[in-house]
Write a protein that holds these residues in place. Structure first.
Motif, PDB file in Angstrom:
ATOM      1  N   VAL A 275       4.180   9.008  -6.801  1.00 34.82           N
ATOM      2  CA  VAL A 275       4.287  10.260  -7.560  1.00 34.82           C
ATOM      3  C   VAL A 275       4.112   9.952  -9.044  1.00 34.82           C
ATOM      4  CG1 VAL A 275       5.757  11.418  -5.858  1.00 34.82           C
ATOM      5  CG2 VAL A 275       6.819  10.106  -7.692  1.00 34.82           C
ATOM      6  N   ASN A 276       3.867  10.997  -9.837  1.00 35.53           N
ATOM      7  CA  ASN A 276       3.625  10.840 -11.273  1.00 35.53           C
ATOM      8  C   ASN A 276       2.535   9.804 -11.530  1.00 35.53           C
ATOM      9  OD1 ASN A 276       5.603  12.751 -11.952  1.00 35.53           O
ATOM     10  ND2 ASN A 276       7.196  11.190 -11.819  1.00 35.53           N
ATOM     11  N   VAL A 277       1.440   9.903 -10.763  1.00 38.21           N
ATOM     12  CA  VAL A 277       0.338   8.937 -10.839  1.00 38.21           C
ATOM     13  C   VAL A 277      -0.516   9.244 -12.069  1.00 38.21           C
ATOM     14  CG1 VAL A 277      -1.659   7.970  -9.648  1.00 38.21           C
ATOM     15  CG2 VAL A 277       0.344   8.719  -8.318  1.00 38.21           C
ATOM     16  N   ARG A 278      -0.640   8.240 -12.937  1.00 37.49           N
ATOM     17  CA  ARG A 278      -1.415   8.382 -14.174  1.00 37.49           C
ATOM     18  C   ARG A 278      -2.434   7.264 -14.275  1.00 37.49           C
ATOM     19  NH1 ARG A 278       3.758  10.006 -15.773  1.00 37.49           N
ATOM     20  NH2 ARG A 278       3.765  11.833 -17.120  1.00 37.49           N
TER      21      ARG A 278
ATOM     22  N   GLU B   1       0.859  -1.179   0.000  1.00 39.80           N
ATOM     23  CA  GLU B   1       0.000   0.000   0.000  1.00 39.80           C
ATOM     24  C   GLU B   1       0.894   1.227   0.000  1.00 39.80           C
ATOM     25  OE1 GLU B   1      -3.195   0.503   2.718  1.00 39.80           O
ATOM     26  OE2 GLU B   1      -3.990  -1.481   2.319  1.00 39.80           O
ATOM     27  N   VAL B   2       0.608   2.163  -0.895  1.00 42.35           N
ATOM     28  CA  VAL B   2       1.440   3.345  -1.053  1.00 42.35           C
ATOM     29  C   VAL B   2       0.577   4.591  -0.879  1.00 42.35           C
ATOM     30  CG1 VAL B   2       3.048   4.542  -2.595  1.00 42.35           C
ATOM     31  CG2 VAL B   2       2.837   2.054  -2.721  1.00 42.35           C
ATOM     32  N   PHE B   3       1.055   5.521  -0.064  1.00 41.52           N
ATOM     33  CA  PHE B   3       0.372   6.796   0.158  1.00 41.52           C
ATOM     34  C   PHE B   3       0.455   7.635  -1.104  1.00 41.52           C
ATOM     35  CE2 PHE B   3       0.564  11.298   1.370  1.00 41.52           C
ATOM     36  CZ  PHE B   3      -0.590  11.418   2.115  1.00 41.52           C
ATOM     37  N   VAL B   4      -0.617   8.347  -1.430  1.00 41.40           N
ATOM     38  CA  VAL B   4      -0.603   9.268  -2.570  1.00 41.40           C
ATOM     39  C   VAL B   4      -1.208  10.600  -2.139  1.00 41.40           C
ATOM     40  CG1 VAL B   4      -2.781   8.357  -3.500  1.00 41.40           C
ATOM     41  CG2 VAL B   4      -1.254   9.622  -4.994  1.00 41.40           C
ATOM     42  N   HIS B   5      -0.498  11.684  -2.477  1.00 38.63           N
ATOM     43  CA  HIS B   5      -0.972  13.043  -2.193  1.00 38.63           C
ATOM     44  C   HIS B   5      -1.371  13.677  -3.519  1.00 38.63           C
ATOM     45  CE1 HIS B   5      -0.743  17.356  -1.169  1.00 38.63           C
ATOM     46  NE2 HIS B   5      -1.191  16.925   0.002  1.00 38.63           N
ATOM     47  N   ILE B   6      -2.303  14.597  -3.460  1.00 38.11           N
ATOM     48  CA  ILE B   6      -2.798  15.247  -4.683  1.00 38.11           C
ATOM     49  C   ILE B   6      -1.666  15.894  -5.488  1.00 38.11           C
ATOM     50  CG2 ILE B   6      -3.367  17.462  -3.614  1.00 38.11           C
ATOM     51  CD1 ILE B   6      -6.035  17.298  -5.307  1.00 38.11           C
TER      52      ILE B   6
ATOM     53  N   GLU C 128       5.256   6.089  -9.902  1.00 41.52           N
ATOM     54  CA  GLU C 128       6.615   5.913  -9.411  1.00 41.52           C
ATOM     55  C   GLU C 128       6.587   6.098  -7.909  1.00 41.52           C
ATOM     56  OE1 GLU C 128       9.326   8.521 -11.484  1.00 41.52           O
ATOM     57  OE2 GLU C 128       8.210   8.247 -13.337  1.00 41.52           O
ATOM     58  N   GLU C 129       7.597   5.577  -7.225  1.00 43.14           N
ATOM     59  CA  GLU C 129       7.680   5.743  -5.778  1.00 43.14           C
ATOM     60  C   GLU C 129       8.826   6.689  -5.434  1.00 43.14           C
ATOM     61  OE1 GLU C 129       5.948   1.557  -4.088  1.00 43.14           O
ATOM     62  OE2 GLU C 129       8.111   1.770  -4.259  1.00 43.14           O
ATOM     63  N   LYS C 130       8.580   7.509  -4.406  1.00 46.53           N
ATOM     64  CA  LYS C 130       9.589   8.457  -3.941  1.00 46.53           C
ATOM     65  C   LYS C 130       9.526   8.486  -2.417  1.00 46.53           C
ATOM     66  CE  LYS C 130      10.955  13.292  -4.391  1.00 46.53           C
ATOM     67  NZ  LYS C 130      10.619  14.586  -4.973  1.00 46.53           N
ATOM     68  N   GLU C 131      10.667   8.509  -1.780  1.00 50.81           N
ATOM     69  CA  GLU C 131      10.706   8.558  -0.316  1.00 50.81           C
ATOM     70  C   GLU C 131      10.233   9.924   0.148  1.00 50.81           C
ATOM     71  OE1 GLU C 131      11.018   6.797   3.249  1.00 50.81           O
ATOM     72  OE2 GLU C 131      11.464   5.793   1.367  1.00 50.81           O
ATOM     73  N   GLY C 132       9.253   9.934   1.056  1.00 52.97           N
ATOM     74  CA  GLY C 132       8.720  11.174   1.609  1.00 52.97           C
ATOM     75  C   GLY C 132       9.074  11.306   3.081  1.00 52.97           C
ATOM     76  N   LYS C 133       8.515  12.307   3.733  1.00 55.88           N
ATOM     77  CA  LYS C 133       8.793  12.554   5.147  1.00 55.88           C
ATOM     78  C   LYS C 133       8.353  11.402   6.035  1.00 55.88           C
ATOM     79  CE  LYS C 133       8.412  17.561   4.757  1.00 55.88           C
ATOM     80  NZ  LYS C 133       7.650  18.753   5.132  1.00 55.88           N
ATOM     81  N   LYS C 134       7.249  10.745   5.682  1.00 55.33           N
ATOM     82  CA  LYS C 134       6.690   9.689   6.523  1.00 55.33           C
ATOM     83  C   LYS C 134       6.692   8.334   5.839  1.00 55.33           C
ATOM     84  CE  LYS C 134       3.701  12.848   9.057  1.00 55.33           C
ATOM     85  NZ  LYS C 134       2.338  13.154   9.466  1.00 55.33           N
TER      86      LYS C 134
END
Length: 64
Positions: A57-60, A25-30, A46-52
């Motif tokens: 990212v680049n969700v299509r 499960e991957v978090f997605v922000h607007i 794509e996946e990118k390391e975030g703060k938490k």
């Protein structure tokens, strides 16, 4: 690019989760969206390391 299905997305709050095809499960922000998404949409990302943790990212949307 990884693929998955939008498990949940709250347009008012601007975030949600994608269930990747590998089971993660991957978090997605607007801010990580290329296309508008809603629950049950098939997406690539794509996946990118975030703060938490890991963020999508680049969700299509995947065109069917």
């Amino acid at each position: 690019m990884k693929t998955g299905t939008v498990k949940f997305f709250n347009t008012e709050k601007g975030f949600g989760f994608i269930k990747a095809d590998n089971g993660d499960e991957v978090f997605v922000h607007i801010s990580g969206l290329v296309d508008q998404i809603k629950q049950h949409d098939k997406v690539e990302f794509e996946e990118k390391e975030g703060k938490k943790g890991v963020n999508a990212v680049n969700v299509r949307l995947i065109q069917s």
